[in-house]
Design a protein around this motif. Sequence first.
Motif, PDB file in Angstrom:
ATOM      1  N   SER B 380     -32.530  25.336   0.670  1.00 52.57           N
ATOM      2  CA  SER B 380     -32.377  24.064  -0.244  1.00 52.57           C
ATOM      3  C   SER B 380     -31.090  24.049  -1.121  1.00 52.57           C
ATOM      4  O   SER B 380     -30.294  23.218  -1.286  1.00 52.57           O
ATOM      5  N   ALA B 381     -30.899  25.322  -1.496  1.00 53.65           N
ATOM      6  CA  ALA B 381     -29.641  25.402  -2.323  1.00 53.65           C
ATOM      7  C   ALA B 381     -28.381  25.252  -1.442  1.00 53.65           C
ATOM      8  O   ALA B 381     -27.444  24.806  -1.770  1.00 53.65           O
ATOM      9  N   PHE B 383     -28.154  23.565   1.418  1.00 52.42           N
ATOM     10  CA  PHE B 383     -27.798  22.189   1.408  1.00 52.42           C
ATOM     11  C   PHE B 383     -27.346  21.425   0.472  1.00 52.42           C
ATOM     12  O   PHE B 383     -26.375  20.367   0.663  1.00 52.42           O
ATOM     13  N   TYR B 384     -27.612  21.759  -0.756  1.00 48.46           N
ATOM     14  CA  TYR B 384     -27.390  20.892  -1.876  1.00 48.46           C
ATOM     15  C   TYR B 384     -25.756  21.133  -2.118  1.00 48.46           C
ATOM     16  O   TYR B 384     -25.116  20.228  -2.212  1.00 48.46           O
ATOM     17  N   LEU B 385     -25.337  22.258  -1.637  1.00 48.53           N
ATOM     18  CA  LEU B 385     -23.802  22.722  -2.010  1.00 48.53           C
ATOM     19  C   LEU B 385     -23.074  21.786  -0.928  1.00 48.53           C
ATOM     20  O   LEU B 385     -22.089  21.527  -1.017  1.00 48.53           O
ATOM     21  N   ARG B 386     -23.802  22.037   0.314  1.00 50.82           N
ATOM     22  CA  ARG B 386     -22.956  21.313   1.415  1.00 50.82           C
ATOM     23  C   ARG B 386     -22.926  19.752   1.073  1.00 50.82           C
ATOM     24  O   ARG B 386     -22.001  19.033   1.651  1.00 50.82           O
ATOM     25  N   ALA B 387     -24.043  19.278   0.721  1.00 54.76           N
ATOM     26  CA  ALA B 387     -24.138  17.892   0.449  1.00 54.76           C
ATOM     27  C   ALA B 387     -23.251  17.077  -0.677  1.00 54.76           C
ATOM     28  O   ALA B 387     -22.953  16.309  -0.732  1.00 54.76           O
ATOM     29  N   ARG B 388     -22.341  18.267  -1.345  1.00 54.06           N
ATOM     30  CA  ARG B 388     -21.471  17.993  -2.331  1.00 54.06           C
ATOM     31  C   ARG B 388     -19.923  18.121  -1.445  1.00 54.06           C
ATOM     32  O   ARG B 388     -19.078  17.861  -2.318  1.00 54.06           O
ATOM     33  N   GLY B 389     -20.018  18.512  -0.494  1.00 46.46           N
ATOM     34  CA  GLY B 389     -18.920  18.591   0.386  1.00 46.46           C
ATOM     35  C   GLY B 389     -18.196  20.203   0.295  1.00 46.46           C
ATOM     36  O   GLY B 389     -17.189  20.220   1.080  1.00 46.46           O
ATOM     37  N   LEU B 390     -18.979  20.876   0.005  1.00 47.01           N
ATOM     38  CA  LEU B 390     -18.617  22.537   0.095  1.00 47.01           C
ATOM     39  C   LEU B 390     -18.940  22.849   1.629  1.00 47.01           C
ATOM     40  O   LEU B 390     -19.829  22.578   2.148  1.00 47.01           O
ATOM     41  N   GLY B 391     -17.724  23.546   2.380  1.00 45.47           N
ATOM     42  CA  GLY B 391     -18.078  23.798   3.698  1.00 45.47           C
ATOM     43  C   GLY B 391     -19.266  25.043   3.699  1.00 45.47           C
ATOM     44  O   GLY B 391     -19.672  25.669   2.801  1.00 45.47           O
ATOM     45  N   GLU B 392     -20.065  25.094   4.974  1.00 46.48           N
ATOM     46  CA  GLU B 392     -20.981  26.144   4.851  1.00 46.48           C
ATOM     47  C   GLU B 392     -20.619  27.554   4.492  1.00 46.48           C
ATOM     48  O   GLU B 392     -21.209  28.133   3.703  1.00 46.48           O
ATOM     49  N   SER B 394     -17.861  28.456   2.544  1.00 44.08           N
ATOM     50  CA  SER B 394     -17.771  28.433   1.132  1.00 44.08           C
ATOM     51  C   SER B 394     -19.139  28.759   0.221  1.00 44.08           C
ATOM     52  O   SER B 394     -19.219  29.317  -0.484  1.00 44.08           O
ATOM     53  N   MET B 398     -20.407  31.186  -2.188  1.00 47.13           N
ATOM     54  CA  MET B 398     -20.699  30.836  -3.478  1.00 47.13           C
ATOM     55  C   MET B 398     -22.092  31.463  -3.855  1.00 47.13           C
ATOM     56  O   MET B 398     -22.371  32.046  -4.994  1.00 47.13           O
ATOM     57  N   LEU B 399     -23.073  31.180  -2.782  1.00 48.59           N
ATOM     58  CA  LEU B 399     -24.413  31.693  -3.320  1.00 48.59           C
ATOM     59  C   LEU B 399     -24.448  33.288  -3.088  1.00 48.59           C
ATOM     60  O   LEU B 399     -25.160  33.895  -4.082  1.00 48.59           O
TER      61      LEU B 399
END
Lengths: 251, 431
Positions: B380-381, B383-392, B394, B398-399
């Motif tokens: 879920s984390a 997906f949250y980051l990707r839904a903001r435009g971050l590539g998988e 990155s 980041m995580l």
Amino acid sequence: MLTIKNLYSTIDSKQILRGLNLEVKPGEVHAIMGPNGSGKSTLASVLAGREEYEVTDGEIAFNGKNLLELAPEDRAREGIFLAFQYPVEIPGVSNINFLKAALNEIRNYQGKEQISAKDFLKLVNEKSKLVELDGQLTNRSVNEGFSGGEKKRNEIFQMAMLEPKLAILDETDSGLDIDALRIVANGVNAMRSPERSFIVITHYQRLLDYIVPDFVHVLYKGRIVKSGSKELALDLEAKGYDWIKEEEVTQ
Amino acid sequence: METIATSTKEQLLYSLETSIVSSIDHLHPEISASAKETLKALEFPSTRQEEWKYSRTTRISSESWEVRKSSATYDISSFRIKDIDADEIVFINGFFCPDLSTVRNNGAISVLPFSQLDGQLKQQALNNIGSETSRHNSFFTALNTAYCTDGIFFFVQKNTVVHRPIHFLFLQEGERTLAMPRISGIVGSGSKMHIVTSYGSLDQKKAWNNAVIEITIEQNASLTFDKVQLEGDQNFSIINEFFRQHKDSRFSISTLTVDGGWVRNNLNIFLDGTHCESHLNGFYLPRGNQHIDNHTLVDHLLPHCESNELYKGVIYDRGKAVFNGKVFVRPDAQKTNAYQNNANIMMSDDATVNTKPELEIYADDVKCSHGTTTGRFDESALFYLRARGLGEESARKMLSSAFIGEVLNKVDNQFVRMYVQDILTTRGLWV
């Protein structure tokens, strides 16, 4: 801008959306209402690209592109923004650093230059004021230890930072007191423009007093069963959903 | 099997016996002689022993190793920590290199090679070495005692704040070299100091490092210890560390294993006084075929002490990680607070982790807890980051940065933190 045709979607083999159609034009605000379990959040998740939801039939076109072929990040880069119903807490990931990275990846995709540190901070200052988000919160880990209201304001803050073409607000009003609701709605209204569209998913008519929609749709059993103007929301508030359900049955 | 193992051990001991005199002999020849007796009785560790169950030593025992002073000149600047203003003590192939080192002795702190110890300092060093090794007759510690290539002893006078950190660099070069450096030290009562140790390969050739660090932290003293491991894929590294804490002392150690082909950390902490505080943090990031093993022991001997342990790992590719965390609470150690946590994230289907907390509690009025988790990223984390435009990619980075960042952020010294962050960034492991 967005055209959804005959959309069918399942999660864990359970059929949720059953032939949903929706057309959103630039600048329009569409409210989607409906009883629990009608498929409102599923629609939001499918639009944003959550992988657990399988699309079994139908199509979604966004500005001429087949949305269903795009990864979640590419949908965001094309200009879709989902304000989460339950924003995720991500310990250790700074709200600001993450937004900067996201903004730059979006800009890169769109062939724009990276934003300078100075311009970025200016933008943060400006946009956090819009939703009265404390500067301290913007610097903390993503949603970690935020109250319910702060999480929702953070969603709108992120939306303001990323300036999407289409924003989907998934029950952004749930769990908000009236003051927080007003702040969130003001933030959304400030972003309304002839180019930007909104899909506002909500349970309660209350939000629509603040964010006035152009269209109201009722979602029931995975389909839009009724569409109308903002007055439809008032009817629903007064009469509940039972009459819609009955209409469905008689049809 | 038995004969092969024995002959391997004997070959190794024979070759060491004919090529090196333990630098500890300068203090007292009896110490290495007794270590040699110990080695005769011990088997070369193998996976048949519980302690070595998950770390195969046959890759070490099947090689022939050589103790060899380096004659080459290398640029070691990448191993220096920028802006830290530390005293640097450089070992290459287990030998102290005075030319590359800066040692500023003054009245409050003495830092000397074993070979230059004299008088009272020599006696202190002797006590410090004798006390730890006599209690821990593990094979690799005894091997270091018997054939120590070079050692440094430091002594901090009481009530001294050592402003400049001491950075020990353990570097290696040349094919199949065996280094056995040793640091022995005493942080005097009421004193405070910061030590950094770092380990690296100068030429990425096959090498084995078998180090011993033994430090006594006296009453009300405080030691911060950062350990940065940057060894090559061909390196075997066994680090045997012993820290003994006296009353009211504080100790904090961060074990940051960025790289290492085959690493075994044996970290032993003895809380040998009341009201001691101990923090052990670590991360490990095995990639490719790397194997990183952390064995820790926190031994609560006396009452009213607290220990906190946090180890986190991100395991990539076919990497292997081992975590074994022993906590002993002895019968006298009432009112102990001991916490341990080990968390792992698996980045590939071929990654392996063996994690085992071992708590042995013999006192009845204590608070102890341990936890271990091993899993994949929180979807879920992601997906949250990707839904903001971050590539998988990155988003994952980041995580994982945030995950090990919890450990890195516990490193007090900003220059060490920056140094490690920069290395992680160039390795593509940090955003």
